[in-house]
Motif scaffolding. Structure first.
Motif, PDB file in Angstrom:
ATOM      1  N   GLY A 110       0.817  -1.209   0.000  1.00 56.98           N
ATOM      2  CA  GLY A 110       0.000   0.000   0.000  1.00 56.98           C
ATOM      3  C   GLY A 110       0.848   1.254   0.000  1.00 56.98           C
ATOM      4  N   SER A 111       1.936   1.219   0.766  1.00 57.20           N
ATOM      5  CA  SER A 111       2.847   2.368   0.818  1.00 57.20           C
ATOM      6  C   SER A 111       3.460   2.619  -0.551  1.00 57.20           C
ATOM      7  N   ALA A 112       3.910   1.549  -1.207  1.00 59.25           N
ATOM      8  CA  ALA A 112       4.537   1.689  -2.520  1.00 59.25           C
ATOM      9  C   ALA A 112       3.551   2.212  -3.549  1.00 59.25           C
ATOM     10  N   ALA A 113       2.343   1.649  -3.562  1.00 54.45           N
ATOM     11  CA  ALA A 113       1.335   2.071  -4.535  1.00 54.45           C
ATOM     12  C   ALA A 113       0.954   3.531  -4.322  1.00 54.45           C
ATOM     13  N   ALA A 114       0.817   3.941  -3.053  1.00 60.94           N
ATOM     14  CA  ALA A 114       0.399   5.314  -2.751  1.00 60.94           C
ATOM     15  C   ALA A 114       1.447   6.331  -3.176  1.00 60.94           C
ATOM     16  N   VAL A 115       2.716   6.030  -2.950  1.00 62.33           N
ATOM     17  CA  VAL A 115       3.782   6.950  -3.338  1.00 62.33           C
ATOM     18  C   VAL A 115       3.932   6.979  -4.858  1.00 62.33           C
TER      19      VAL A 115
ATOM     20  N   LEU B   5       3.120  12.204  -0.527  1.00 65.12           N
ATOM     21  CA  LEU B   5       4.484  12.567  -0.919  1.00 65.12           C
ATOM     22  C   LEU B   5       5.514  11.579  -0.400  1.00 65.12           C
ATOM     23  N   GLY B   6       5.146  10.807   0.609  1.00 67.37           N
ATOM     24  CA  GLY B   6       6.022   9.786   1.158  1.00 67.37           C
ATOM     25  C   GLY B   6       5.207   8.888   2.055  1.00 67.37           C
ATOM     26  N   ALA B   7       5.797   7.757   2.480  1.00 66.22           N
ATOM     27  CA  ALA B   7       5.072   6.814   3.325  1.00 66.22           C
ATOM     28  C   ALA B   7       6.054   6.051   4.196  1.00 66.22           C
ATOM     29  N   THR B   8       5.545   5.556   5.316  1.00 73.34           N
ATOM     30  CA  THR B   8       6.361   4.682   6.150  1.00 73.34           C
ATOM     31  C   THR B   8       6.196   3.236   5.678  1.00 73.34           C
TER      32      THR B   8
ATOM     33  N   GLY C  64       8.931   1.623  -8.894  1.00 73.89           N
ATOM     34  CA  GLY C  64       9.730   2.731  -9.410  1.00 73.89           C
ATOM     35  C   GLY C  64       9.936   3.863  -8.434  1.00 73.89           C
ATOM     36  N   ILE C  65      10.009   3.548  -7.133  1.00 75.93           N
ATOM     37  CA  ILE C  65      10.268   4.570  -6.125  1.00 75.93           C
ATOM     38  C   ILE C  65      11.519   4.187  -5.329  1.00 75.93           C
ATOM     39  N   VAL C  66      11.870   5.003  -4.340  1.00 76.60           N
ATOM     40  CA  VAL C  66      13.036   4.748  -3.487  1.00 76.60           C
ATOM     41  C   VAL C  66      12.564   4.199  -2.146  1.00 76.60           C
ATOM     42  N   GLY C  67      13.212   3.144  -1.695  1.00 78.31           N
ATOM     43  CA  GLY C  67      12.907   2.569  -0.383  1.00 78.31           C
ATOM     44  C   GLY C  67      14.176   2.355   0.404  1.00 78.31           C
ATOM     45  N   VAL C  68      14.154   2.684   1.681  1.00 79.71           N
ATOM     46  CA  VAL C  68      15.351   2.577   2.522  1.00 79.71           C
ATOM     47  C   VAL C  68      15.058   1.721   3.749  1.00 79.71           C
ATOM     48  N   LYS C  69      15.845   0.685   3.931  1.00 77.61           N
ATOM     49  CA  LYS C  69      15.838  -0.110   5.154  1.00 77.61           C
ATOM     50  C   LYS C  69      17.066   0.310   5.959  1.00 77.61           C
ATOM     51  N   PRO C  70      16.886   0.990   7.106  1.00 79.60           N
ATOM     52  CA  PRO C  70      18.044   1.456   7.886  1.00 79.60           C
ATOM     53  C   PRO C  70      18.737   0.314   8.635  1.00 79.60           C
ATOM     54  N   THR C  71      19.879   0.626   9.220  1.00 79.03           N
ATOM     55  CA  THR C  71      20.560  -0.307  10.113  1.00 79.03           C
ATOM     56  C   THR C  71      19.614  -0.714  11.233  1.00 79.03           C
ATOM     57  N   TYR C  72      19.633  -1.990  11.607  1.00 83.79           N
ATOM     58  CA  TYR C  72      18.789  -2.457  12.706  1.00 83.79           C
ATOM     59  C   TYR C  72      19.126  -1.674  13.975  1.00 83.79           C
ATOM     60  N   GLY C  73      18.120  -1.017  14.544  1.00 88.80           N
ATOM     61  CA  GLY C  73      18.319  -0.199  15.733  1.00 88.80           C
ATOM     62  C   GLY C  73      18.331   1.288  15.453  1.00 88.80           C
TER      63      GLY C  73
ATOM     64  N   GLY D  86      11.296   2.136   7.977  1.00 91.79           N
ATOM     65  CA  GLY D  86      12.059   2.976   7.060  1.00 91.79           C
ATOM     66  C   GLY D  86      11.148   3.769   6.154  1.00 91.79           C
ATOM     67  N   PRO D  87      11.709   4.712   5.396  1.00 89.56           N
ATOM     68  CA  PRO D  87      10.918   5.570   4.507  1.00 89.56           C
ATOM     69  C   PRO D  87      10.780   5.016   3.098  1.00 89.56           C
ATOM     70  N   MET D  88       9.652   5.380   2.458  1.00 89.03           N
ATOM     71  CA  MET D  88       9.431   5.100   1.047  1.00 89.03           C
ATOM     72  C   MET D  88       9.032   6.426   0.409  1.00 89.03           C
ATOM     73  N   ALA D  89       9.751   6.818  -0.632  1.00 85.02           N
ATOM     74  CA  ALA D  89       9.586   8.166  -1.179  1.00 85.02           C
ATOM     75  C   ALA D  89       9.911   8.176  -2.668  1.00 85.02           C
ATOM     76  N   LYS D  90       9.745   9.348  -3.282  1.00 82.52           N
ATOM     77  CA  LYS D  90       9.943   9.462  -4.726  1.00 82.52           C
ATOM     78  C   LYS D  90      11.405   9.583  -5.117  1.00 82.52           C
ATOM     79  N   THR D  91      12.227  10.116  -4.222  1.00 80.21           N
ATOM     80  CA  THR D  91      13.639  10.326  -4.538  1.00 80.21           C
ATOM     81  C   THR D  91      14.508   9.965  -3.342  1.00 80.21           C
ATOM     82  N   VAL D  92      15.805   9.841  -3.587  1.00 83.00           N
ATOM     83  CA  VAL D  92      16.754   9.570  -2.506  1.00 83.00           C
ATOM     84  C   VAL D  92      16.766  10.740  -1.519  1.00 83.00           C
ATOM     85  N   ARG D  93      16.711  11.957  -2.038  1.00 78.34           N
ATOM     86  CA  ARG D  93      16.702  13.127  -1.153  1.00 78.34           C
ATOM     87  C   ARG D  93      15.489  13.091  -0.216  1.00 78.34           C
ATOM     88  N   ASP D  94      14.335  12.761  -0.770  1.00 84.98           N
ATOM     89  CA  ASP D  94      13.127  12.672   0.058  1.00 84.98           C
ATOM     90  C   ASP D  94      13.271  11.600   1.132  1.00 84.98           C
ATOM     91  N   ALA D  95      13.835  10.452   0.744  1.00 87.23           N
ATOM     92  CA  ALA D  95      14.026   9.366   1.714  1.00 87.23           C
ATOM     93  C   ALA D  95      14.983   9.803   2.813  1.00 87.23           C
TER      94      ALA D  95
END
Length: 496
Positions: A161-166, A172-175, A191-200, A218-227
């Motif tokens: 849902g997060s991916a489809a919405a973005v 503009l972004g989603a968790t 076709g969006i940017v997704g970031v999985k941070p370091t555990y913790g 982590g964040p899901m957004a349109k660009t690396v800058r947004d993430a």
């Protein structure tokens, strides 16, 4: 749909601060987009009144001149995050009617940063799935279509849902959350940017647990800058989460310079798996060449225990899930099955769980209970934990002994597939979608997916950047350079 919804977070921030648009205006545009996108089934619980109240407060804050980066920015929240007073079902019937009386740390930090809540987003039940087809709400649908076809496609899972919405510019972004690839795989599919941070890096407090040693928000957004902007707001130490690390949060956006000179980028030979489509292999090679052209040194590396990652993951994750999901018993909250006058507590537990959990969750709970049972614990669970240690050691040796700054891999073994196309009779085929992503979770590392091209049918393909532990800033800078070089600008055509 208003063009305002197509803004990136960075663009919206700058225009909001300059007074060119208002938070209420931007929020109304997003609410209109959400209302008109019922066919995507991305939002499960829109919150228009809450969004308008938050937007009004954001506008007042903007006028005062003390607005953080996310002030007035409309976001969607995956249903796994508890937002006080809103439904939090984790897309499961067993949590029907549950409205938490508390706020997750991640969402609290987002609201403190001035973000606007548009509502809760669809997902796989308890985050167990790679296609969003296990959801009690029904599947989310990708805004993308194969060229010349009308087949509904998966947006990936579990954060579908997060991916489809973005991707559809509803927000503009989603968790998202990522246990074995649940941010990165749907990001690649849409076709969006997704970031999985370091555990913790991000607190897990108030996030419904799947596998506690693997889950990470982590964040899901349109660009690396947004993430990068979102990640900074979502990160930080939380004493309510014992796995939250007391490590300073850097300015991730400030690290985005794109200068790859002196960087050593690893290319792991083990990720060249049998049956990988030529399009993905070519994209990977091209991505490496683009980083080389930006000044990086490309180094062939080996991660020898990668081949054991998927089976180890599908022992450890279900084991932790079976333990975490034991609390859903029909007694304290959520669904409670009806039982006969002569039946007791055991029947209540059994019937509630049988009715409340979907087939995939039941399958993983049974696998988890099996591998933790007497006589099988050492044969499966203990052995999988040993493999996990070896996988983590592989990465440590590459980063420390070979001086590798980041690793470049494919994100998924294919482009998005059609809803219903992945045979449910063979769940292993679905599990293979995680082949490139689970190692990152097992080792606790950060990973980011960047859209890098289209396949022959016009669907997005992504590349994954794996970073050193706690070096999200360096990882995002590599992702930024890759994003700049690939210059991916394709958008789904509006059909919904």
């Amino acid at each position: 749909m208003s063009d305002l919804t197509k803004l990136t977070i960075a663009e919206a921030r700058d225009r909001l601060r300059a007074g060119q648009i208002g938070a209420e205006e931007l929020t109304e545009a997003c609410l209109e987009a959400v209302e008109g996108a019922a066919a995507l089934n991305a939002f499960t619980a829109p919150t228009p009144e809450r969004a308008r109240e938050q937007a009004k407060a954001a506008d007042a804050r903007l006028r005062r001149g003390d607005a953080p980066d996310l002030c007035g920015v409309p976001l969607g929240i995956k249903d796994l995050f508890c937002v006080e007073g809103l439904p939090a079902q984790a897309a499961s019937n067993i949590l029907a009617g549950f409205r938490p009386p508390y706020e997750s740390t991640v969402t609290r930090q987002l609201w403190e940063a001035g973000a606007v809540c548009l509502g809760k987003l669809n997902m796989d039940e308890f985050a167990m799935g790679s296609s969003n087809e296990t959801s009690a709400y029904g599947p989310a649908v990708s805004p993308w279509r194969r060229r010349g076809e009308a087949t509904p496609l998966t947006p990936g899972g579990s954060s579908g849902g997060s991916a489809a919405a973005v991707a559809a510019s509803l927000c503009l972004g989603a968790t998202g959350t990522d246990t074995g690839g649940s941010i990165r795989q749907p990001a690649a599919f849409t076709g969006i940017v997704g970031v999985k941070p370091t555990y913790g890096r991000c607190s897990r407090f108030g996030v419904v647990a799947f596998a506690s040693s693997l889950d990470q928000a982590g964040p899901m957004a349109k660009t690396v800058r947004d993430a990068a902007i979102m990640l900074r707001a979502m990160s930080g130490h939380d004493p309510r989460d014992s796995t939250s690390a007391p490590i300073e949060v850097p300015d991730f956006e400030a690290a985005l310079v794109g200068d790859m000179r002196g960087k050593r980028i690893g290319i792991p030979s083990e990720y060249r798996v049998d049956g990988m489509p030529e399009e993905i292999e070519s994209l990977w090679v091209e991505g490496a060449e683009k980083l080389r052209a930006a000044g990086a040194e490309i180094v062939e590396i080996t991660l020898p225990h990668t081949k054991y990652a998927l089976p180890a993951y599908y022992v450890i994750a279900p084991a932790e899930a079976s333990s975490n999901l034991a609390r859903y018993d029909g007694v304290r909250y959520g669904r409670r099955a009806r039982i006969g006058a002569r039946e007791g507590i055991t029947e209540l537990y059994e019937r509630t769980r049988a009715e409340g959990f979907g087939p995939e969750v039941r399958r993983r709970v049974m696998i988890g209970a099996y591998v933790l049972s007497a006589g099988f614990y050492d044969a499966y669970y203990t052995r999988a934990q040993k493999v996990r240690t070896l996988i983590k050691r592989d990465f440590e040796q590459v980063f420390t002994e070979q001086g590798i700054d980041a690793i470049l891999t494919p994100a998924t073994p294919s482009a998005a597939f059609g809803l219903g196309e992945m045979a449910s009779s063979d769940p292993v085929q679905m599990y293979l979608n995680d082949v490139f992503t689970v190692t990152v979770n097992l080792a606790g590392l950060p990973g980011a997916v960047v859209p890098a091209g289209l396949d022959g049918k016009g669907l997005p393909l992504g590349l994954q950047v794996i970073g050193r532990p706690w070096d999200e800033a360096g990882m995002l800078d590599v992702a930024f350079a890759l994003e700049s070089a690939c210059d991916f600008s394709a958008k789904p055509g509006k059909w919904w």
